[in-house]
Design a protein around this motif. Structure first.
Motif, PDB file in Angstrom:
ATOM      1  N   ASN A 220       0.691  -1.188   0.003  1.00  0.00           N
ATOM      2  CA  ASN A 220       0.136  -0.138  -0.125  1.00  0.00           C
ATOM      3  C   ASN A 220       0.947   1.296   0.120  1.00  0.00           C
ATOM      4  N   ALA A 221       0.181   2.391  -0.668  1.00  0.00           N
ATOM      5  CA  ALA A 221       1.146   3.790  -0.612  1.00  0.00           C
ATOM      6  C   ALA A 221       0.792   4.149   0.811  1.00  0.00           C
ATOM      7  N   VAL A 222       1.823   4.876   0.999  1.00  0.00           N
ATOM      8  CA  VAL A 222       1.811   5.734   2.312  1.00  0.00           C
ATOM      9  C   VAL A 222       0.884   6.784   2.374  1.00  0.00           C
ATOM     10  N   GLY A 223      -0.266   7.017   3.246  1.00  0.00           N
ATOM     11  CA  GLY A 223      -0.855   8.320   3.188  1.00  0.00           C
ATOM     12  C   GLY A 223      -0.532   9.204   4.359  1.00  0.00           C
ATOM     13  N   GLU A 224      -1.452   9.887   5.028  1.00  0.00           N
ATOM     14  CA  GLU A 224      -1.274  10.891   5.941  1.00  0.00           C
ATOM     15  C   GLU A 224      -1.020  10.240   7.362  1.00  0.00           C
ATOM     16  N   ARG A 225       0.028  10.816   8.079  1.00  0.00           N
ATOM     17  CA  ARG A 225       0.027  10.039   9.385  1.00  0.00           C
ATOM     18  C   ARG A 225      -0.942  10.308  10.309  1.00  0.00           C
ATOM     19  N   LYS A 226      -1.793  11.442  10.157  1.00  0.00           N
ATOM     20  CA  LYS A 226      -2.915  11.523  11.302  1.00  0.00           C
ATOM     21  C   LYS A 226      -3.983  10.367  10.983  1.00  0.00           C
ATOM     22  N   HIS A 227      -4.142   9.868   9.890  1.00  0.00           N
ATOM     23  CA  HIS A 227      -5.020   8.694   9.749  1.00  0.00           C
ATOM     24  C   HIS A 227      -4.297   7.408   9.928  1.00  0.00           C
ATOM     25  N   HIS A 228      -3.400   7.399  10.488  1.00  0.00           N
ATOM     26  CA  HIS A 228      -2.703   5.905  10.721  1.00  0.00           C
ATOM     27  C   HIS A 228      -2.887   5.663  12.364  1.00  0.00           C
ATOM     28  N   ASN A 229      -4.266   5.279  12.683  1.00  0.00           N
ATOM     29  CA  ASN A 229      -4.225   5.240  13.905  1.00  0.00           C
ATOM     30  C   ASN A 229      -5.539   3.926  14.131  1.00  0.00           C
ATOM     31  N   ILE A 230      -5.500   3.266  15.366  1.00  0.00           N
ATOM     32  CA  ILE A 230      -6.507   2.073  15.473  1.00  0.00           C
ATOM     33  C   ILE A 230      -7.893   2.426  15.080  1.00  0.00           C
ATOM     34  N   PRO A 231      -8.497   3.457  15.645  1.00  0.00           N
ATOM     35  CA  PRO A 231      -9.772   3.460  14.970  1.00  0.00           C
ATOM     36  C   PRO A 231      -9.947   3.493  13.441  1.00  0.00           C
ATOM     37  N   THR A 232      -9.037   4.105  12.626  1.00  0.00           N
ATOM     38  CA  THR A 232      -9.129   4.028  11.035  1.00  0.00           C
ATOM     39  C   THR A 232      -8.889   2.692  10.756  1.00  0.00           C
ATOM     40  N   MET A 233      -8.124   1.944  11.288  1.00  0.00           N
ATOM     41  CA  MET A 233      -7.602   0.484  11.020  1.00  0.00           C
ATOM     42  C   MET A 233      -8.869  -0.459  11.339  1.00  0.00           C
ATOM     43  N   LEU A 234      -9.498  -0.028  12.457  1.00  0.00           N
ATOM     44  CA  LEU A 234     -10.666  -0.770  12.592  1.00  0.00           C
ATOM     45  C   LEU A 234     -11.952  -0.693  11.566  1.00  0.00           C
ATOM     46  N   HIS A 235     -12.006   0.783  10.944  1.00  0.00           N
ATOM     47  CA  HIS A 235     -12.800   1.171  10.004  1.00  0.00           C
ATOM     48  C   HIS A 235     -12.549   0.135   8.753  1.00  0.00           C
ATOM     49  N   ASP A 236     -11.007   0.243   8.202  1.00  0.00           N
ATOM     50  CA  ASP A 236     -10.637  -0.546   7.343  1.00  0.00           C
ATOM     51  C   ASP A 236     -10.722  -2.213   7.319  1.00  0.00           C
ATOM     52  N   HIS A 237     -10.613  -2.661   8.509  1.00  0.00           N
ATOM     53  CA  HIS A 237     -10.677  -4.194   8.691  1.00  0.00           C
ATOM     54  C   HIS A 237     -12.393  -4.235   8.324  1.00  0.00           C
ATOM     55  N   ASP A 238     -13.180  -3.495   8.669  1.00  0.00           N
ATOM     56  CA  ASP A 238     -14.576  -4.027   8.154  1.00  0.00           C
ATOM     57  C   ASP A 238     -14.894  -3.767   6.808  1.00  0.00           C
ATOM     58  N   VAL A 239     -14.299  -2.588   6.334  1.00  0.00           N
ATOM     59  CA  VAL A 239     -14.767  -2.317   5.006  1.00  0.00           C
ATOM     60  C   VAL A 239     -13.864  -3.585   4.036  1.00  0.00           C
ATOM     61  N   LEU A 240     -12.807  -3.969   4.398  1.00  0.00           N
ATOM     62  CA  LEU A 240     -12.302  -5.175   3.890  1.00  0.00           C
ATOM     63  C   LEU A 240     -12.890  -6.497   3.630  1.00  0.00           C
ATOM     64  N   ALA A 241     -13.294  -6.602   5.210  1.00  0.00           N
ATOM     65  CA  ALA A 241     -14.142  -7.873   5.161  1.00  0.00           C
ATOM     66  C   ALA A 241     -15.420  -8.022   4.315  1.00  0.00           C
TER      67      ALA A 241
END
Length: 298
Positions: A63-84
């Motif tokens: 994956n490309a590197v995005g903004e650091r402010k979005h690199h956090n566990i709440p965002t990753m939790l959102h990503d997990h559900d979208v990917l599933a």
């Protein structure tokens, strides 16, 4: 290979391996600062039997590197559900088991969407109450400080893999893993001079700090599906975070791999696969059972 859009600026590349015709799908992801391709010694042993889907957490791996402010566990939790959801919609509905390690176990446990028929969680970052909280916090502080001091640039993959030989975290891995980690976590530096980390050290350290807040929320009694927790050997000194004996939690099928540490899938891949297969067989999935279906909590 599928591209899944997580938000307007972020795309994750999802790859499929193994047997698409298998009645059981395994979805796999990785730990902080790593890449799922580095786990090939583990998941390649499952390719002859299962439909395998692998992906990297945002700002890692392919994956490309995005903004650091979005690199956090709440965002990753959102990503997990979208990917599933995307995996089920694009590849078809079938009994699906999430197979996660470390950081990715955290988002799987905290998910409210209940996308999986079962979960296999390798060495999740659990924080036991009382005295163990101090040990956990001290280990996180130490790991975060080490991450921030890591060199951001390397002359070659060989230089990086040689450095890993001196890391206690990589002391027990099977031959070839350090070279594989170098190949999957480094990329050409933006200025063309040498190699840099695919997941920048500041991003990795930021997530380590977030773990302190979220690890105490991991309530294994609230899991929505049959779950296997496979830990590192709790009797060994830890090089990352402490591994706790979870036999006291009656709702979870827990075991540990003897003589293994946090990177147990890269230290004892065959043993990890054997334990995963036993769990799936005992749960009825290896026979193609559909008794586990995707569903939501509550």
């Amino acid at each position: 290979m599928e591209q899944v859009r997580l938000d307007e600026n972020t795309v994750t590349v999802v790859r499929r391996h193994g047997r698409p015709d298998s009645p059981v799908r395994l979805v796999l992801s990785h730990g902080n600062g790593l890449a799922i391709d580095a786990y090939y010694p583990f998941w390649s042993l499952l390719a002859d039997e299962f439909d395998l889907v692998v992906y990297d957490i945002r700002n890692h791996g392919w994956n490309a590197v995005g903004e650091r402010k979005h690199h956090n566990i709440p965002t990753m939790l959102h990503d997990h559900d979208v990917l599933a959801r995307a995996i089920a919609e694009r590849l078809g509905d079938k009994p699906t088991v999430g197979v996660f390690h470390s950081l990715s176990t955290l988002t799987a446990i905290l998910s409210l969407s209940g996308p999986y028929s079962g979960l296999v969680l390798f060495d999740p970052p659990l924080c036991k109450p009382a005295a163990s909280e101090a040990e956990f916090d001290e280990a996180l502080d130490r790991q975060t400080a080490l991450t921030r001091r890591r060199s951001p640039r390397f002359r070659s993959e060989e230089e990086f893999s040689d450095l890993l030989r001196y890391s206690p975290l990589y002391a027990r891995v099977v031959p070839g893993v350090r070279e594989l980690v170098a190949r999957t976590t480094l990329t050409k530096a933006a200025d063309g001079e040498g190699l840099g980390l695919r997941c920048p050290r500041e991003f990795e350290a930021q997530v380590s700090e977030y773990m302190r807040s979220f690890a105490p929320l991991l309530d294994l009694d609230m899991l929505y599906c049959p779950t296997k927790v496979i830990g590192a050997d709790p009797t060994l000194p830890h090089a990352y975070l402490p591994s706790f004996d979870l036999k006291h939690i009656e709702s979870v099928d827990y075991d540990f791999i003897v003589d293994s540490t946090h990177l147990l899938q890269l230290e004892k891949p065959a043993e990890c696969v054997a334990m995963l297969r036993v769990f799936l067989r005992q749960s009825g999935l290896l026979g193609g059972s559909t008794q586990w279906r995707t569903g939501s909590k509550g």
